[in-house]
Design a protein around this motif. Structure first.
Motif, PDB file in Angstrom:
ATOM      1  N   GLN A  21      46.643  47.639  22.993  1.00  0.00           N
ATOM      2  CA  GLN A  21      47.251  46.673  23.909  1.00  0.00           C
ATOM      3  C   GLN A  21      46.346  45.472  24.133  1.00  0.00           C
ATOM      4  O   GLN A  21      46.798  44.327  24.189  1.00  0.00           O
ATOM      5  CB  GLN A  21      47.595  47.350  25.236  1.00  0.00           C
ATOM      6  CG  GLN A  21      48.727  48.352  25.150  1.00  0.00           C
ATOM      7  CD  GLN A  21      49.365  48.629  26.503  1.00  0.00           C
ATOM      8  OE1 GLN A  21      49.164  47.906  27.453  1.00  0.00           O
ATOM      9  NE2 GLN A  21      50.140  49.689  26.575  1.00  0.00           N
ATOM     10  N   LEU A  22      45.054  45.729  24.289  1.00  0.00           N
ATOM     11  CA  LEU A  22      44.103  44.632  24.472  1.00  0.00           C
ATOM     12  C   LEU A  22      44.080  43.721  23.258  1.00  0.00           C
ATOM     13  O   LEU A  22      44.042  42.489  23.382  1.00  0.00           O
ATOM     14  CB  LEU A  22      42.700  45.197  24.747  1.00  0.00           C
ATOM     15  CG  LEU A  22      42.488  45.871  26.097  1.00  0.00           C
ATOM     16  CD1 LEU A  22      41.148  46.599  26.128  1.00  0.00           C
ATOM     17  CD2 LEU A  22      42.565  44.855  27.226  1.00  0.00           C
ATOM     18  N   PRO A  47      46.740  37.681  24.009  1.00  0.00           N
ATOM     19  CA  PRO A  47      46.097  36.466  23.493  1.00  0.00           C
ATOM     20  C   PRO A  47      44.614  36.367  23.839  1.00  0.00           C
ATOM     21  O   PRO A  47      43.807  35.926  23.018  1.00  0.00           O
ATOM     22  CB  PRO A  47      46.908  35.347  24.154  1.00  0.00           C
ATOM     23  CG  PRO A  47      48.240  35.953  24.428  1.00  0.00           C
ATOM     24  CD  PRO A  47      47.967  37.383  24.767  1.00  0.00           C
ATOM     25  N   ALA A  48      44.251  36.790  25.052  1.00  0.00           N
ATOM     26  CA  ALA A  48      42.854  36.683  25.482  1.00  0.00           C
ATOM     27  C   ALA A  48      42.050  37.938  25.172  1.00  0.00           C
ATOM     28  O   ALA A  48      40.836  37.957  25.379  1.00  0.00           O
ATOM     29  CB  ALA A  48      42.797  36.391  26.979  1.00  0.00           C
ATOM     30  N   GLY A  49      42.727  38.991  24.694  1.00  0.00           N
ATOM     31  CA  GLY A  49      42.027  40.236  24.394  1.00  0.00           C
ATOM     32  C   GLY A  49      41.547  40.975  25.618  1.00  0.00           C
ATOM     33  O   GLY A  49      40.609  41.773  25.547  1.00  0.00           O
ATOM     34  N   ARG A  50      42.201  40.731  26.735  1.00  0.00           N
ATOM     35  CA  ARG A  50      41.792  41.397  27.977  1.00  0.00           C
ATOM     36  C   ARG A  50      42.993  41.568  28.893  1.00  0.00           C
ATOM     37  O   ARG A  50      44.010  40.877  28.742  1.00  0.00           O
ATOM     38  CB  ARG A  50      40.708  40.585  28.686  1.00  0.00           C
ATOM     39  CG  ARG A  50      41.176  39.216  29.149  1.00  0.00           C
ATOM     40  CD  ARG A  50      40.035  38.394  29.723  1.00  0.00           C
ATOM     41  NE  ARG A  50      40.535  37.170  30.340  1.00  0.00           N
ATOM     42  CZ  ARG A  50      39.761  36.246  30.894  1.00  0.00           C
ATOM     43  NH1 ARG A  50      38.448  36.412  30.892  1.00  0.00           N
ATOM     44  NH2 ARG A  50      40.282  35.161  31.440  1.00  0.00           N
ATOM     45  N   LEU A  51      42.873  42.485  29.856  1.00  0.00           N
ATOM     46  CA  LEU A  51      43.911  42.743  30.849  1.00  0.00           C
ATOM     47  C   LEU A  51      43.268  42.882  32.219  1.00  0.00           C
ATOM     48  O   LEU A  51      42.124  43.354  32.322  1.00  0.00           O
ATOM     49  CB  LEU A  51      44.674  44.030  30.516  1.00  0.00           C
ATOM     50  CG  LEU A  51      45.609  44.012  29.302  1.00  0.00           C
ATOM     51  CD1 LEU A  51      46.082  45.428  28.994  1.00  0.00           C
ATOM     52  CD2 LEU A  51      46.802  43.101  29.559  1.00  0.00           C
ATOM     53  N   GLU A  62      38.442  37.419  39.562  1.00  0.00           N
ATOM     54  CA  GLU A  62      39.020  38.723  39.224  1.00  0.00           C
ATOM     55  C   GLU A  62      38.271  39.342  38.055  1.00  0.00           C
ATOM     56  O   GLU A  62      37.769  38.641  37.167  1.00  0.00           O
ATOM     57  CB  GLU A  62      40.495  38.578  38.880  1.00  0.00           C
ATOM     58  CG  GLU A  62      41.176  39.918  38.629  1.00  0.00           C
ATOM     59  CD  GLU A  62      42.685  39.832  38.503  1.00  0.00           C
ATOM     60  OE1 GLU A  62      43.319  40.892  38.427  1.00  0.00           O
ATOM     61  OE2 GLU A  62      43.220  38.689  38.485  1.00  0.00           O
ATOM     62  N   LEU A  63      38.227  40.685  38.047  1.00  0.00           N
ATOM     63  CA  LEU A  63      37.619  41.406  36.935  1.00  0.00           C
ATOM     64  C   LEU A  63      38.710  41.881  35.979  1.00  0.00           C
ATOM     65  O   LEU A  63      39.666  42.546  36.385  1.00  0.00           O
ATOM     66  CB  LEU A  63      36.811  42.599  37.438  1.00  0.00           C
ATOM     67  CG  LEU A  63      35.531  42.265  38.213  1.00  0.00           C
ATOM     68  CD1 LEU A  63      34.759  43.540  38.527  1.00  0.00           C
ATOM     69  CD2 LEU A  63      34.650  41.297  37.437  1.00  0.00           C
ATOM     70  N   PHE A  64      38.536  41.525  34.724  1.00  0.00           N
ATOM     71  CA  PHE A  64      39.421  41.941  33.651  1.00  0.00           C
ATOM     72  C   PHE A  64      38.684  42.977  32.793  1.00  0.00           C
ATOM     73  O   PHE A  64      37.469  43.149  32.907  1.00  0.00           O
ATOM     74  CB  PHE A  64      39.825  40.741  32.795  1.00  0.00           C
ATOM     75  CG  PHE A  64      40.671  39.734  33.505  1.00  0.00           C
ATOM     76  CD1 PHE A  64      42.033  39.650  33.261  1.00  0.00           C
ATOM     77  CD2 PHE A  64      40.108  38.852  34.432  1.00  0.00           C
ATOM     78  CE1 PHE A  64      42.827  38.719  33.911  1.00  0.00           C
ATOM     79  CE2 PHE A  64      40.891  37.916  35.095  1.00  0.00           C
ATOM     80  CZ  PHE A  64      42.250  37.845  34.840  1.00  0.00           C
ATOM     81  N   VAL A  65      39.427  43.637  31.927  1.00  0.00           N
ATOM     82  CA  VAL A  65      38.847  44.642  31.037  1.00  0.00           C
ATOM     83  C   VAL A  65      39.078  44.213  29.601  1.00  0.00           C
ATOM     84  O   VAL A  65      40.188  43.792  29.232  1.00  0.00           O
ATOM     85  CB  VAL A  65      39.467  46.031  31.290  1.00  0.00           C
ATOM     86  CG1 VAL A  65      38.946  47.053  30.286  1.00  0.00           C
ATOM     87  CG2 VAL A  65      39.176  46.494  32.715  1.00  0.00           C
ATOM     88  N   VAL A  90      34.909  41.781  32.519  1.00  0.00           N
ATOM     89  CA  VAL A  90      34.601  40.374  32.360  1.00  0.00           C
ATOM     90  C   VAL A  90      35.350  39.606  33.454  1.00  0.00           C
ATOM     91  O   VAL A  90      36.500  39.931  33.771  1.00  0.00           O
ATOM     92  CB  VAL A  90      35.000  39.864  30.955  1.00  0.00           C
ATOM     93  CG1 VAL A  90      36.483  40.079  30.694  1.00  0.00           C
ATOM     94  CG2 VAL A  90      34.613  38.410  30.797  1.00  0.00           C
ATOM     95  N   ALA A  91      34.685  38.644  34.075  1.00  0.00           N
ATOM     96  CA  ALA A  91      35.289  37.905  35.182  1.00  0.00           C
ATOM     97  C   ALA A  91      36.154  36.762  34.671  1.00  0.00           C
ATOM     98  O   ALA A  91      35.895  36.177  33.608  1.00  0.00           O
ATOM     99  CB  ALA A  91      34.201  37.372  36.109  1.00  0.00           C
ATOM    100  N   GLY A  92      37.198  36.449  35.457  1.00  0.00           N
ATOM    101  CA  GLY A  92      38.089  35.354  35.095  1.00  0.00           C
ATOM    102  C   GLY A  92      38.862  34.863  36.294  1.00  0.00           C
ATOM    103  O   GLY A  92      38.691  35.354  37.417  1.00  0.00           O
ATOM    104  N   ASP A  93      39.720  33.890  36.074  1.00  0.00           N
ATOM    105  CA  ASP A  93      40.562  33.363  37.140  1.00  0.00           C
ATOM    106  C   ASP A  93      41.601  34.409  37.543  1.00  0.00           C
ATOM    107  O   ASP A  93      41.955  35.298  36.756  1.00  0.00           O
ATOM    108  CB  ASP A  93      41.258  32.084  36.678  1.00  0.00           C
ATOM    109  CG  ASP A  93      40.273  30.951  36.414  1.00  0.00           C
ATOM    110  OD1 ASP A  93      39.186  30.954  37.031  1.00  0.00           O
ATOM    111  OD2 ASP A  93      40.594  30.079  35.584  1.00  0.00           O
ATOM    112  N   PHE A  94      42.100  34.277  38.755  1.00  0.00           N
ATOM    113  CA  PHE A  94      43.062  35.249  39.269  1.00  0.00           C
ATOM    114  C   PHE A  94      44.311  35.310  38.390  1.00  0.00           C
ATOM    115  O   PHE A  94      44.793  34.278  37.907  1.00  0.00           O
ATOM    116  CB  PHE A  94      43.468  34.901  40.699  1.00  0.00           C
ATOM    117  CG  PHE A  94      42.337  34.989  41.683  1.00  0.00           C
ATOM    118  CD1 PHE A  94      41.545  36.127  41.769  1.00  0.00           C
ATOM    119  CD2 PHE A  94      42.047  33.919  42.522  1.00  0.00           C
ATOM    120  CE1 PHE A  94      40.504  36.210  42.669  1.00  0.00           C
ATOM    121  CE2 PHE A  94      41.009  33.996  43.435  1.00  0.00           C
ATOM    122  CZ  PHE A  94      40.228  35.138  43.501  1.00  0.00           C
TER     123      PHE A  94
END
Length: 357
Positions: free
Chosen positions: A11-12, A16-20, A171-174, A185-189
């Protein structure tokens, strides 16, 4: 080994960004219909399982809740259609304990259960003594008088993770780290509701402070507010006040992984095979409940709340030599209320709910 990590990696890779967002990872880890910790089927609780609950201590917890339901029924002038509603009923043990302790009172018992695997287990245990609905929306047409209860429910709702970077919350993504592991990995909400909720978080914490935001809990209490019944809502769960929730001593957050009575913070490992749970922010929950017309009736450590609920029963035992069954209930009472066992680990909130607007 659960196949869920491989499913998540696929799924990751497809995003497009390789993260969720972590909330989606936690949702799948707990509730994937085939490989999720809860979604796959019934989990063993107690000595042979991954954790204990108040229900696994014995039937006294249900007896105390039955006594509270009877009290609520009397306070509502003993309506004929009075209903006990439970959500998060697991294997139906608590429902059976409550029904067995109703002292001959004829009350309808309703379970909110969307998972067909759990409903099948509950049906085998409870038969026609209970009715079921799939979700809280089904309660908007009735019943009109009720006592709602849940034990360790909101702590298992999927949460967003956010981290303070010294200037703002992110927000923390995986994402997959290129091996067999996952990393944050941190990112925008990821959604506007999360961004709005984050506006109310403190800005005086140390860089790196991590918190959970339980948007699902807020949605849940709003759905309860729109249910037709008036009465009491009883919530027992792991939780903290806001001051404790934001304390420096909890800079890594409260989310934890449980497996065979072991607890740690490795929440991205063995996904699907382990329970993931968080402490709920009771202050935030009460604020949202109040905003939707409910009132806090009682909030305290579980030991104190259950101690008050069981006072009449304990007084009835004075001067009597307890038989074996009663002695067992007294031991259960000590386990549920003693601060060194379960009395301090859990907290109870009782809300007064008017009829839906």
């Amino acid at each position: 080994m659960s196949p869920l990590p491989q499913i998540l990696r696929a799924q990751l890779a497809a995003t497009p960004a390789g993260r969720l967002p972590f909330v989606q990872i936690m949702e799948l880890a707990l509730y994937h219909p085939e490989h999720g910790y809860y979604g796959a089927g019934l989990r063993r609780i107690g000595r042979q399982g991954d954790f204990f609950t108040s229900v696994s201590v014995g039937p006294l917890f249900g007896k105390l809740l039955a006594m509270r339901a009877i009290q609520e029924w009397k306070e509502q002038d003993e309506p004929e259609n009075f209903t006990i509603i439970e959500q998060g009923a697991h294997d139906g043990q608590l429902a059976e304990d409550v029904l067995s302790a109703l002292e001959g009172k004829s009350m309808r018992y309703l379970i909110v259960e969307p998972n067909p695997k759990y409903r099948e287990v509950q049906t085998k245990r409870l038969g026609d003594r209970v009715q079921w609905v799939d979700n809280l929306a089904a309660l908007q047409t009735g019943p009109k008088h009720a006592f709602f209860l849940c034990n360790e429910l909101p702590d298992a709702f999927p949460v967003h993770l956010v981290r303070w970077n010294g200037e703002r919350w992110r927000e923390l993504f995986v994402e997959a780290d290129g091996t067999e592991a996952f990393r944050f990995v941190a990112g925008d909400f990821s959604c506007d509701e999360l961004a709005e909720e984050a506006k109310h978080l403190p800005h005086d914490l140390e860089t790196g402070h991590t918190l959970e935001i339980n948007l699902a809990m807020l949605t849940w209490i709003r759905e309860l507010a729109h249910a037709a019944f008036r009465g009491a809502i009883f919530i027992a769960d792991y939780g903290l006040d806001a001051e404790e929730f934001f304390a420096d001593s909890r800079a890594s957050g409260t989310i934890r992984r449980y497996w065979q009575h072991h607890m740690d913070g490795h929440v991205l490992e063995d996904l699907g095979a382990c329970d993931l749970t968080t402490h709920i922010n009771f202050t935030r929950l009460v604020d949202e409940a109040t905003r939707h017309g409910m009132k806090q009736r009682e909030y305290d450590l579980q030991g104190r709340v259950l101690g008050r609920m069981g006072l009449t029963w304990m007084e009835s035992l004075q001067g009597k030599v307890p038989d074996r069954a009663t002695a067992a209930l007294i031991r259960q009472f000590n386990s549920l209320t003693h601060p060194a066992i379960m009395g301090r680990s859990f907290r109870c909130l009782i809300l007064d709910k008017p009829s839906a607007p």
